[in-house]
Enzyme design. Structure first.
Site, PDB file in Angstrom:
ATOM      1  N   ASP A 262       0.842  -1.195   0.000  1.00 24.30           N
ATOM      2  CA  ASP A 262       0.000   0.000   0.000  1.00 24.30           C
ATOM      3  C   ASP A 262       0.877   1.244   0.000  1.00 24.30           C
ATOM      4  O   ASP A 262       2.053   1.205   0.373  1.00 24.30           O
ATOM      5  CB  ASP A 262      -0.936   0.023   1.204  1.00 24.30           C
ATOM      6  CG  ASP A 262      -0.212   0.164   2.542  1.00 24.30           C
ATOM      7  OD1 ASP A 262       0.782  -0.570   2.740  1.00 24.30           O
ATOM      8  OD2 ASP A 262      -0.628   0.986   3.381  1.00 24.30           O
TER       9      ASP A 262
ATOM     10  N   GLU B 262       0.114  -1.145   5.659  1.00 22.43           N
ATOM     11  CA  GLU B 262       1.161  -0.730   6.588  1.00 22.43           C
ATOM     12  C   GLU B 262       1.072   0.759   6.882  1.00 22.43           C
ATOM     13  O   GLU B 262       1.327   1.192   8.015  1.00 22.43           O
ATOM     14  CB  GLU B 262       2.541  -1.059   5.993  1.00 22.43           C
ATOM     15  CG  GLU B 262       3.713  -0.844   6.949  1.00 22.43           C
ATOM     16  CD  GLU B 262       4.315   0.556   6.917  1.00 22.43           C
ATOM     17  OE1 GLU B 262       5.139   0.875   7.795  1.00 22.43           O
ATOM     18  OE2 GLU B 262       3.933   1.353   6.013  1.00 22.43           O
TER      19      GLU B 262
END
Length: 407
Positions: free
Chosen positions: A79, A172
């Protein structure tokens, strides 16, 4: 495929996570890239490739030795930050960087005065944005490096290694990357996140972290008739914020200094909320910071009446040093790999956290290694091709050194 082609291909995927979402992963578009990575791992010949329903990907490069070798892993998140757009990334390559200011396609300037770290990369080839989005080196550079290293080991059977596990995860950037990471399924004795910054970075100390949500209840009355009746929640919020040390904030601290960070405020006369993050490397100081916030809330309630101010504090992650110190061979191997690669180690505490912190407390010692990116989460984001190549070399050498661990 070389590492530049691989990385540039990854940047084409928009994988922003979202702090507002309750789903896992937090955005459906992350799964599009996850599916691509799963197929790429299969195409490159890795074994045991699987992706669960939450987008966590696991794979294995099988051992090529009959020796008993520890199974180790390499992990990166796919991400990108919610802080800046990750859609329609238009990456540019600056060949043989001359050390001057970089004018991006949009006209935005990455000046050496503002970004002095650029001076360390004179003569290298830099990948930058066009100035309208982030780049995604955090952490698609890490993914590209892991993939490239696995392919190199696959193509060079003369380099002995044990089973190498690969893990890619979502979310994350919103602090949830390790929440659903299946350490038992991963099956490693230790691992490394490839999610650090510039060349040589090695991190195994991070903040202890908590979040504090403070809710203030006021009384709304027409301002023309408010005397003795109105309780303005906004005013009380300002008063409480002033009780915290003005110099113990991110913009006034560095190194091992902790802080209180007020990152959002929402309010009306009737109700106001303050959202803080609390950080400190020292666990005792961390606990003291949380207690101090609670004492401020208590003082406000004593002044304005019980229940006027409510506070919910929740721990987010802890300093991984506690779990790495008994396993320092994990660090020694990296230091040897860097030495063999001609990389000067920069062992520094993280003024933040990584997935590795949470994973270490889940039983998987997991320090963080440089991936090469600079100026994350914004349009100035930059990564050096040569540093990415060095990261690949470090991964390969870690695997080779580990194959001799029990000799």
């Amino acid at each position: 495929m070389n590492i530049v082609e691989r990385f540039l291909n990854y940047t084409k995927f928009d994988t922003q996570s979202s702090e507002e979402s309750e789903t896992v992963p937090s955005t459906a578009k992350q799964l599009v890239f996850a599916e691509y990575l799963k197929k790429e791992l299969e195409r490159e010949g890795l074994s045991d490739v699987e992706m669960d329903d939450k987008g966590y990907i696991y794979a294995t490069l099988k051992s090529n030795t009959k020796k008993k070798v520890p199974t180790i892993g390499f992990i990166s998140h796919y991400d990108t930050s919610p802080d800046c757009s990750g859609a329609n990334v238009n990456a540019q390559i600056i060949k043989n960087y001359d050390g001057g200011d970089i004018t991006l396609a949009s006209g935005l300037v990455s000046s050496v005065q503002k970004f002095p770290e650029l001076k360390a990369h004179v003569g290298e080839d830099l990948i930058v944005t066009d100035g309208t989005t982030l780049l995604g080196a955090d952490d698609k550079a890490g993914i590209a490096e892991i993939m490239q290293a696995m392919c190199y080991l696959r193509d060079h059977p003369e380099i002995e290694h044990g089973d190498i596990r690969v893990g890619f995860n979502p979310d994350e950037e919103i602090g949830k990357g390790a929440h659903h990471f299946d350490v038992k399924r991963f099956g490693c004795e230790w691992a490394y996140t490839m999610d650090g910054g510039d060349l040589g970075g090695l991190e195994y100390e991070n903040f202890n972290a908590a979040g504090a949500k403070i809710t203030i209840h006021g009384v709304s009355v027409h301002p023309g008739y408010a005397k003795g009746k109105m309780v303005n929640a906004n005013t009380l919020a300002f008063e409480l914020a002033q009780m915290l040390p003005a110099t113990e904030t991110p913009e006034h601290t560095e190194d091992y200094e902790g802080f209180y960070h007020l990152y959002s405020v929402n309010g009306s006369t009737e109700k106001a909320t303050l959202n803080y993050i609390i950080r400190d490397h020292s666990f005792d100081k961390f606990e003291a910071r949380k207690s101090f916030v609670e004492s401020c809330v208590k003082a406000m309630n004593e002044k304005y009446g019980e229940g006027t101010v409510e506070c919910a504090i929740s721990d987010q992650y802890y300093n991984m040093k506690e779990k790495i110190d008994p396993n320092m061979h994990v660090i020694d191997i990296v230091l040897q790999a860097m030495q063999e690669s001609g990389v000067a180690p920069k062992v520094e505490p993280i003024r933040g956290g990584t997935d590795g912190a949470q994973l270490s407390f889940k039983g998987l010692p997991c320090p963080n290694i440089f991936a090469g990116g600079l100026y994350f989460h914004g349009p100035h984001e930059t990564v050096s091709i040569q540093v990415m190549e060095k990261a690949v070399d470090v991964i390969v050498r870690i695997c080779a050194i580990t194959s001799k661990f029990n000799d």
